[in-house]
Design a protein around this motif. Structure first.
Motif, PDB file in Angstrom:
ATOM      1  N   PHE A 128       0.359  -0.895   0.122  1.00 61.20           N
ATOM      2  CA  PHE A 128       0.170  -0.006  -0.257  1.00 61.20           C
ATOM      3  C   PHE A 128       0.614   1.042  -0.280  1.00 61.20           C
ATOM      4  O   PHE A 128       0.294   2.014  -0.812  1.00 61.20           O
ATOM      5  CB  PHE A 128      -1.044   0.076   1.229  1.00 61.20           C
ATOM      6  CG  PHE A 128      -2.124   1.458   1.531  1.00 61.20           C
ATOM      7  CD1 PHE A 128      -2.901   1.569   0.678  1.00 61.20           C
ATOM      8  CD2 PHE A 128      -1.003   1.836   2.608  1.00 61.20           C
ATOM      9  CE1 PHE A 128      -3.445   2.641   1.206  1.00 61.20           C
ATOM     10  CE2 PHE A 128      -1.795   2.960   2.643  1.00 61.20           C
ATOM     11  CZ  PHE A 128      -2.409   3.547   1.772  1.00 61.20           C
ATOM     12  N   LEU A 129       2.136   1.100   0.855  1.00 63.49           N
ATOM     13  CA  LEU A 129       2.742   2.715   0.781  1.00 63.49           C
ATOM     14  C   LEU A 129       3.432   2.799  -0.458  1.00 63.49           C
ATOM     15  O   LEU A 129       4.104   4.015  -0.830  1.00 63.49           O
ATOM     16  CB  LEU A 129       3.664   2.244   2.072  1.00 63.49           C
ATOM     17  CG  LEU A 129       2.837   1.982   3.464  1.00 63.49           C
ATOM     18  CD1 LEU A 129       3.882   1.699   4.620  1.00 63.49           C
ATOM     19  CD2 LEU A 129       2.516   3.407   4.252  1.00 63.49           C
ATOM     20  N   LEU A 130       4.213   1.446  -1.051  1.00 66.38           N
ATOM     21  CA  LEU A 130       4.954   1.566  -2.256  1.00 66.38           C
ATOM     22  C   LEU A 130       3.446   2.247  -3.049  1.00 66.38           C
ATOM     23  O   LEU A 130       4.709   3.395  -3.929  1.00 66.38           O
ATOM     24  CB  LEU A 130       5.688   0.005  -2.368  1.00 66.38           C
ATOM     25  CG  LEU A 130       6.549  -0.232  -1.784  1.00 66.38           C
ATOM     26  CD1 LEU A 130       7.428  -1.621  -1.982  1.00 66.38           C
ATOM     27  CD2 LEU A 130       8.010   0.854  -2.187  1.00 66.38           C
ATOM     28  N   ALA A 134       4.478   5.490  -5.389  1.00 64.02           N
ATOM     29  CA  ALA A 134       5.078   5.720  -6.751  1.00 64.02           C
ATOM     30  C   ALA A 134       3.141   6.461  -7.312  1.00 64.02           C
ATOM     31  O   ALA A 134       3.536   6.190  -8.624  1.00 64.02           O
ATOM     32  CB  ALA A 134       4.715   4.699  -7.720  1.00 64.02           C
ATOM     33  N   GLY A 135       2.129   7.110  -7.128  1.00 61.24           N
ATOM     34  CA  GLY A 135       1.229   7.391  -7.381  1.00 61.24           C
ATOM     35  C   GLY A 135       0.200   6.356  -8.351  1.00 61.24           C
ATOM     36  O   GLY A 135      -0.342   6.370  -9.588  1.00 61.24           O
ATOM     37  N   ARG A 140      -6.279   0.921 -11.925  1.00 63.26           N
ATOM     38  CA  ARG A 140      -5.858  -0.765 -12.450  1.00 63.26           C
ATOM     39  C   ARG A 140      -4.327  -1.335 -12.430  1.00 63.26           C
ATOM     40  O   ARG A 140      -4.249  -1.787 -12.335  1.00 63.26           O
ATOM     41  CB  ARG A 140      -6.549  -0.881 -13.348  1.00 63.26           C
ATOM     42  CG  ARG A 140      -8.134  -0.655 -13.153  1.00 63.26           C
ATOM     43  CD  ARG A 140      -9.259  -0.753 -14.488  1.00 63.26           C
ATOM     44  NE  ARG A 140      -8.778  -0.093 -15.813  1.00 63.26           N
ATOM     45  CZ  ARG A 140      -9.755  -0.320 -15.617  1.00 63.26           C
ATOM     46  NH1 ARG A 140     -10.229  -0.864 -16.789  1.00 63.26           N
ATOM     47  NH2 ARG A 140      -9.623   1.366 -17.159  1.00 63.26           N
ATOM     48  N   LEU A 141      -3.433   0.339 -12.802  1.00 66.11           N
ATOM     49  CA  LEU A 141      -2.179  -0.670 -13.325  1.00 66.11           C
ATOM     50  C   LEU A 141      -1.386  -1.152 -12.250  1.00 66.11           C
ATOM     51  O   LEU A 141      -0.939  -2.309 -12.352  1.00 66.11           O
ATOM     52  CB  LEU A 141      -1.556   0.852 -13.975  1.00 66.11           C
ATOM     53  CG  LEU A 141       0.019   0.445 -14.147  1.00 66.11           C
ATOM     54  CD1 LEU A 141       0.331  -0.672 -15.186  1.00 66.11           C
ATOM     55  CD2 LEU A 141       0.568   1.483 -14.822  1.00 66.11           C
ATOM     56  N   GLY A 142      -1.582   0.115 -11.250  1.00 64.11           N
ATOM     57  CA  GLY A 142      -0.791  -0.412  -9.738  1.00 64.11           C
ATOM     58  C   GLY A 142      -1.559  -2.428  -9.071  1.00 64.11           C
ATOM     59  O   GLY A 142      -0.998  -3.250  -8.631  1.00 64.11           O
ATOM     60  N   LEU A 143      -3.034  -2.473  -9.663  1.00 65.33           N
ATOM     61  CA  LEU A 143      -3.755  -3.838  -9.159  1.00 65.33           C
ATOM     62  C   LEU A 143      -3.222  -4.815  -9.668  1.00 65.33           C
ATOM     63  O   LEU A 143      -2.642  -5.972  -9.588  1.00 65.33           O
ATOM     64  CB  LEU A 143      -4.999  -3.574  -8.793  1.00 65.33           C
ATOM     65  CG  LEU A 143      -5.910  -4.785  -8.648  1.00 65.33           C
ATOM     66  CD1 LEU A 143      -5.674  -5.498  -6.603  1.00 65.33           C
ATOM     67  CD2 LEU A 143      -7.550  -4.889  -8.853  1.00 65.33           C
ATOM     68  N   ILE A 144      -2.585  -4.620 -11.190  1.00 64.30           N
ATOM     69  CA  ILE A 144      -1.824  -5.646 -12.575  1.00 64.30           C
ATOM     70  C   ILE A 144      -1.173  -6.141 -11.862  1.00 64.30           C
ATOM     71  O   ILE A 144      -0.115  -7.236 -11.622  1.00 64.30           O
ATOM     72  CB  ILE A 144      -2.082  -4.840 -13.710  1.00 64.30           C
ATOM     73  CG1 ILE A 144      -3.777  -5.086 -13.954  1.00 64.30           C
ATOM     74  CG2 ILE A 144      -1.405  -6.111 -14.601  1.00 64.30           C
ATOM     75  CD1 ILE A 144      -3.933  -3.870 -15.504  1.00 64.30           C
TER      76      ILE A 144
END
Length: 279
Positions: A128-130, A134-135, A140-144
């Motif tokens: 979560f912090l990373l 990183a924005g 969806r990109l972060g979840l991917i």
């Protein structure tokens, strides 16, 4: 006498297989039964599998109350992209791990084993912090990216076993016939590796489709929520579930993954036959 015994054993095998299939299909049948029942029939003390009065009101209520279609599109996009990236990144790494024994490959194997030992709940806060820094939080990109990292260890281990089972002599024979390394990989290794690629893709897709914890922590925008987050909304604040709409929505959420699995299962069989012919 021997023929009678053999027939009896075969019959018992088919009987056991049918019983196992019924065991696997029972939850889906129960979902379908509950989704087609009226609220009064669902509340009965002694439930029945076959509804007395079939109704589609639960499906209408599910789609009217929650954005089921949008959640399915989000889930399909995230699961498809993460599964594709997982397979594309795992194939070359698995080949190197299987063919070249070095300190790096052994370190990767240790990483794969350790990643399967520790529960992912231990890393949810660092993730979560990373992603926030990183924005990529609530995207969806972060979840991917999280799903790719989550699925890669098992996909690597699976594909490594498939590559190791392919005799290296086949590549040497192709090289002796004048084929380059890339040509040998494309014409010899790739057809034999197809079943493993399909199996790894299936695992990554189904894992991403059914995942709940990461999506719950990393997604807040209602327009980006996956189907697992939408299904939770049919459960009230006091833990009371609206079984009819919940069963209908769960059934709708299950059908796309079953269709994808059936489609990929055909490719898995084709890959096995293609590999047998090539070898």
């Amino acid at each position: 006498m021997e023929r009678t015994t053999s027939s009896a054993v075969t019959g018992l095998k088919y009987l056991a297989l049918c019983a196992y299939l019924v065991f696997l299909a029972f939850p889906l049948l129960w979902l379908l039964s509950t989704a087609l029942k009226t609220p009064q029939e669902i509340a009965q003390i002694n439930p029945t599998i076959i509804p007395n009065d079939i109704t589609f009101a639960n499906f209408r209520a599910a789609f009217d109350e929650q954005p089921i279609a949008r959640s399915l599109v989000n889930t399909a996009f995230v699961a498809s992209v993460s599964a594709t990236l997982t397979v594309l990144l795992s194939i070359p790494a698995a080949y190197v791990m299987a063919r070249y024994r070095s300190v790096v490959s052994r370190a990767v194997i240790v990483w794969v084993l350790l990643s399967q030992i520790f529960p992912w709940v231990l890393v949810i806060i660092p993730l979560f912090l990373l992603l926030r820094d990183a924005g990529l939080y609530d995207s969806r990109l972060g979840l991917i990216i999280v799903y790719v990292v989550w699925s890669m260890p098992f996909a690597l281990w699976m594909l490594r076993s498939y590559v190791a089972s392919i005799p290296y002599e086949l590549e040497e024979a192709a090289a002796m016939d004048g084929a380059t390394k890339v040509r040998a990989l494309r014409s010899v290794v790739a057809p034999l590796l197809a079943p493993g690629v399909v199996a790894a893709g299936l695992f990554a897709f189904v894992s991403a489709w059914n995942e709940f914890l990461f999506a719950l922590v990393l997604i807040r925008d209602p327009d980006l929520q996956t189907i697992s987050l939408t299904l939770v909304k049919f459960i009230g604040a006091e833990g009371v579930a609206r079984l009819g709409p919940l069963a209908a929505a769960s059934l709708v959420a299950t059908i796309p993954s079953l269709i994808f699995f059936a489609f990929m299962q055909r490719r898995l069989t084709g890959g096995l036959l293609g590999g047998a012919v090539k070898s």
